[in-house]
Design a protein around this motif. Structure first.
Motif, PDB file in Angstrom:
ATOM      1  N   ASP A 121       0.862  -1.178   0.000  1.00  0.00           N
ATOM      2  CA  ASP A 121       0.000   0.000   0.000  1.00  0.00           C
ATOM      3  C   ASP A 121       0.900   1.230   0.000  1.00  0.00           C
ATOM      4  N   THR A 122       0.798   2.029  -1.076  1.00  0.00           N
ATOM      5  CA  THR A 122       1.676   3.191  -1.241  1.00  0.00           C
ATOM      6  C   THR A 122       1.562   4.181  -0.086  1.00  0.00           C
ATOM      7  N   LYS A 123       0.355   4.443   0.371  1.00  0.00           N
ATOM      8  CA  LYS A 123       0.149   5.394   1.475  1.00  0.00           C
ATOM      9  C   LYS A 123       0.791   4.886   2.760  1.00  0.00           C
ATOM     10  N   GLN A 124       0.646   3.601   3.018  1.00  0.00           N
ATOM     11  CA  GLN A 124       1.258   3.018   4.213  1.00  0.00           C
ATOM     12  C   GLN A 124       2.780   3.083   4.133  1.00  0.00           C
ATOM     13  N   ILE A 125       3.315   2.805   2.960  1.00  0.00           N
ATOM     14  CA  ILE A 125       4.769   2.830   2.775  1.00  0.00           C
ATOM     15  C   ILE A 125       5.313   4.239   2.995  1.00  0.00           C
ATOM     16  N   LYS A 126       4.634   5.241   2.430  1.00  0.00           N
ATOM     17  CA  LYS A 126       5.069   6.633   2.607  1.00  0.00           C
ATOM     18  C   LYS A 126       5.001   7.035   4.073  1.00  0.00           C
ATOM     19  N   ARG A 127       3.932   6.630   4.750  1.00  0.00           N
ATOM     20  CA  ARG A 127       3.769   6.956   6.169  1.00  0.00           C
ATOM     21  C   ARG A 127       4.908   6.337   7.003  1.00  0.00           C
ATOM     22  N   SER A 128       5.219   5.088   6.707  1.00  0.00           N
ATOM     23  CA  SER A 128       6.258   4.399   7.450  1.00  0.00           C
ATOM     24  C   SER A 128       7.641   4.942   7.123  1.00  0.00           C
ATOM     25  N   MET A 129       7.872   5.314   5.867  1.00  0.00           N
ATOM     26  CA  MET A 129       9.155   5.915   5.486  1.00  0.00           C
ATOM     27  C   MET A 129       9.370   7.232   6.211  1.00  0.00           C
ATOM     28  N   ARG A 130       8.306   8.023   6.325  1.00  0.00           N
ATOM     29  CA  ARG A 130       8.386   9.298   7.040  1.00  0.00           C
ATOM     30  C   ARG A 130       8.732   9.061   8.509  1.00  0.00           C
ATOM     31  N   LEU A 131       8.103   8.074   9.101  1.00  0.00           N
ATOM     32  CA  LEU A 131       8.370   7.738  10.495  1.00  0.00           C
ATOM     33  C   LEU A 131       9.813   7.253  10.675  1.00  0.00           C
ATOM     34  N   ASP A 132      10.295   6.449   9.734  1.00  0.00           N
ATOM     35  CA  ASP A 132      11.669   5.944   9.814  1.00  0.00           C
ATOM     36  C   ASP A 132      12.687   7.063   9.629  1.00  0.00           C
ATOM     37  N   TYR A 133      12.363   8.048   8.778  1.00  0.00           N
ATOM     38  CA  TYR A 133      13.276   9.182   8.629  1.00  0.00           C
ATOM     39  C   TYR A 133      13.360   9.979   9.925  1.00  0.00           C
ATOM     40  N   ASN A 171       5.319   0.816  16.249  1.00  0.00           N
ATOM     41  CA  ASN A 171       5.082   0.007  15.050  1.00  0.00           C
ATOM     42  C   ASN A 171       3.805  -0.831  15.154  1.00  0.00           C
ATOM     43  N   GLY A 172       3.412  -1.151  16.365  1.00  0.00           N
ATOM     44  CA  GLY A 172       2.189  -1.927  16.542  1.00  0.00           C
ATOM     45  C   GLY A 172       0.946  -1.069  16.585  1.00  0.00           C
ATOM     46  N   ILE A 173       1.139   0.268  16.623  1.00  0.00           N
ATOM     47  CA  ILE A 173       0.005   1.195  16.732  1.00  0.00           C
ATOM     48  C   ILE A 173      -0.321   1.849  15.402  1.00  0.00           C
ATOM     49  N   VAL A 174       0.728   2.239  14.664  1.00  0.00           N
ATOM     50  CA  VAL A 174       0.486   2.934  13.395  1.00  0.00           C
ATOM     51  C   VAL A 174      -0.268   2.025  12.430  1.00  0.00           C
ATOM     52  N   PRO A 175      -1.193   2.591  11.641  1.00  0.00           N
ATOM     53  CA  PRO A 175      -1.987   1.778  10.704  1.00  0.00           C
ATOM     54  C   PRO A 175      -1.198   1.396   9.449  1.00  0.00           C
ATOM     55  N   VAL A 176      -0.136   0.646   9.674  1.00  0.00           N
ATOM     56  CA  VAL A 176       0.724   0.182   8.579  1.00  0.00           C
ATOM     57  C   VAL A 176       1.026  -1.292   8.821  1.00  0.00           C
ATOM     58  N   ASN A 184       4.493  -3.675   4.840  1.00  0.00           N
ATOM     59  CA  ASN A 184       4.764  -2.322   4.353  1.00  0.00           C
ATOM     60  C   ASN A 184       5.796  -1.597   5.208  1.00  0.00           C
ATOM     61  N   GLN A 185       5.844  -1.908   6.496  1.00  0.00           N
ATOM     62  CA  GLN A 185       6.875  -1.327   7.355  1.00  0.00           C
ATOM     63  C   GLN A 185       8.258  -1.792   6.923  1.00  0.00           C
ATOM     64  N   VAL A 186       8.381  -3.076   6.640  1.00  0.00           N
ATOM     65  CA  VAL A 186       9.676  -3.619   6.196  1.00  0.00           C
ATOM     66  C   VAL A 186      10.049  -3.041   4.831  1.00  0.00           C
ATOM     67  N   PHE A 187       9.067  -2.982   3.933  1.00  0.00           N
ATOM     68  CA  PHE A 187       9.338  -2.437   2.602  1.00  0.00           C
ATOM     69  C   PHE A 187       9.786  -0.981   2.695  1.00  0.00           C
ATOM     70  N   ALA A 188       9.150  -0.214   3.574  1.00  0.00           N
ATOM     71  CA  ALA A 188       9.510   1.194   3.749  1.00  0.00           C
ATOM     72  C   ALA A 188      10.936   1.343   4.259  1.00  0.00           C
ATOM     73  N   ARG A 189      11.339   0.459   5.154  1.00  0.00           N
ATOM     74  CA  ARG A 189      12.704   0.533   5.688  1.00  0.00           C
ATOM     75  C   ARG A 189      13.728   0.193   4.611  1.00  0.00           C
ATOM     76  N   PHE A 190      13.417  -0.783   3.788  1.00  0.00           N
ATOM     77  CA  PHE A 190      14.294  -1.099   2.665  1.00  0.00           C
ATOM     78  C   PHE A 190      14.298   0.045   1.653  1.00  0.00           C
ATOM     79  N   ALA A 191      13.127   0.656   1.447  1.00  0.00           N
ATOM     80  CA  ALA A 191      13.032   1.768   0.499  1.00  0.00           C
ATOM     81  C   ALA A 191      13.864   2.961   0.964  1.00  0.00           C
ATOM     82  N   LEU A 192      13.841   3.250   2.267  1.00  0.00           N
ATOM     83  CA  LEU A 192      14.645   4.341   2.809  1.00  0.00           C
ATOM     84  C   LEU A 192      16.124   4.049   2.629  1.00  0.00           C
ATOM     85  N   SER A 193      16.510   2.795   2.855  1.00  0.00           N
ATOM     86  CA  SER A 193      17.894   2.379   2.631  1.00  0.00           C
ATOM     87  C   SER A 193      18.272   2.520   1.160  1.00  0.00           C
ATOM     88  N   PHE A 194      17.328   2.165   0.270  1.00  0.00           N
ATOM     89  CA  PHE A 194      17.550   2.280  -1.176  1.00  0.00           C
ATOM     90  C   PHE A 194      17.805   3.738  -1.566  1.00  0.00           C
TER      91      PHE A 194
END
Length: 236
Positions: free
Chosen positions: A5-17, A86-91, A95-105
């Motif tokens: 889910d693109t929205k979830q990934i963006k939300r999680s990437m923002r949180l990881d940043y 991580n257990g509270i955010v609606p992601v 998608n959380q794992v994908f977002a972390r890999f995406a941030l690394s990418f």
């Protein structure tokens, strides 16, 4: 397994940043700009040995930065007590794992571009070919992607302190393995490999970069699948 889910990934990437910058956003950029300091030294001091030394330092730092940025996300996440978020955010965990890999990418891509720009400044007087710099950029990206992919599943599996120990041990073993393979490889085999890459149309650096990218992609896919599997069975 849930879908992407693109929205979830963006939300999680923002949180990881935000987690990456938890110790101060300035520290993230200062670390990212360290290669420029070596570039400045090599540019000012007109000495071939120093220039090549600075180029080696720039390449190594850029390749290692992405792996360390992933470590920093996990470290700041744990030290700030933010893991339970991580257990509270609606992601979903996928998608959380994908977002972390995406941030690394993204970090890999930025450091690869930075590395090429720094090397271009250092060797501007030699007028190197475009294919050489493209190969160097891809090589830095491949190594950064490989190193980051190696450490991420370890941090999902263990607490930060233990994961740090395992990560440095595994990375140390990998560098030792590369050194050992180079020593064990016969001179004839090494000569044939170099001759094949040098006589190839692209040249030795682009070919080495292509091999590095292919290996890194395979490792990244395996690392992502392993991370998802580990994280989905982890209690938060």
């Amino acid at each position: 397994m849930k879908s992407m889910d693109t929205k979830q990934i963006k939300r999680s990437m923002r949180l990881d940043y935000l987690r990456l910058a938890a110790s101060g956003e300035g520290s993230v950029w200062i670390l990212a700009l360290v290669p420029l300091a070596f570039t400045l030294i090599g540019f000012i001091v007109d000495d071939e040995a120093i220039t090549f030394g600075a180029a080696g330092a720039v390449t190594a730092i850029c390749a290692l930065y992405a792996a360390f940025s992933s470590m920093m996300v996990f470290s700041n996440e744990e030290t700030t007590g933010n893991t339970s978020m991580n257990g509270i955010v609606p992601v979903s965990r996928l998608n959380q794992v994908f977002a972390r890999f995406a941030l690394s990418f993204v970090a890999d891509a930025i450091t690869a571009i930075e590395g090429v720009l720094c090397l271009l400044i250092l060797f501007h007087h030699d007028e190197p070919s475009v294919s050489l710099f493209a190969g160097l950029g891809l090589g830095v990206f491949g190594v950064a992607l490989f190193l980051g992919s190696v450490v991420i599943p370890i941090f999902y599996k263990f607490a930060v302190t233990k994961a740090m120990g395992w990560s440095f041990a595994i990375l140390g073993l990998l560098f030792f393995a590369v050194f050992l393979i180079g020593k064990i490889m016969s001179d004839d085999m090494r000569t044939r490999m170099l001759k094949w890459m040098m006589t190839a149309k692209l040249g030795i650096v682009p070919w080495a970069a292509i091999i590095a990218i292919l290996v890194a992609i395979v490792v990244c896919v395996c690392s992502f699948l392993l991370s998802v599997r580990v994280y989905e069975h982890k209690e938060l």
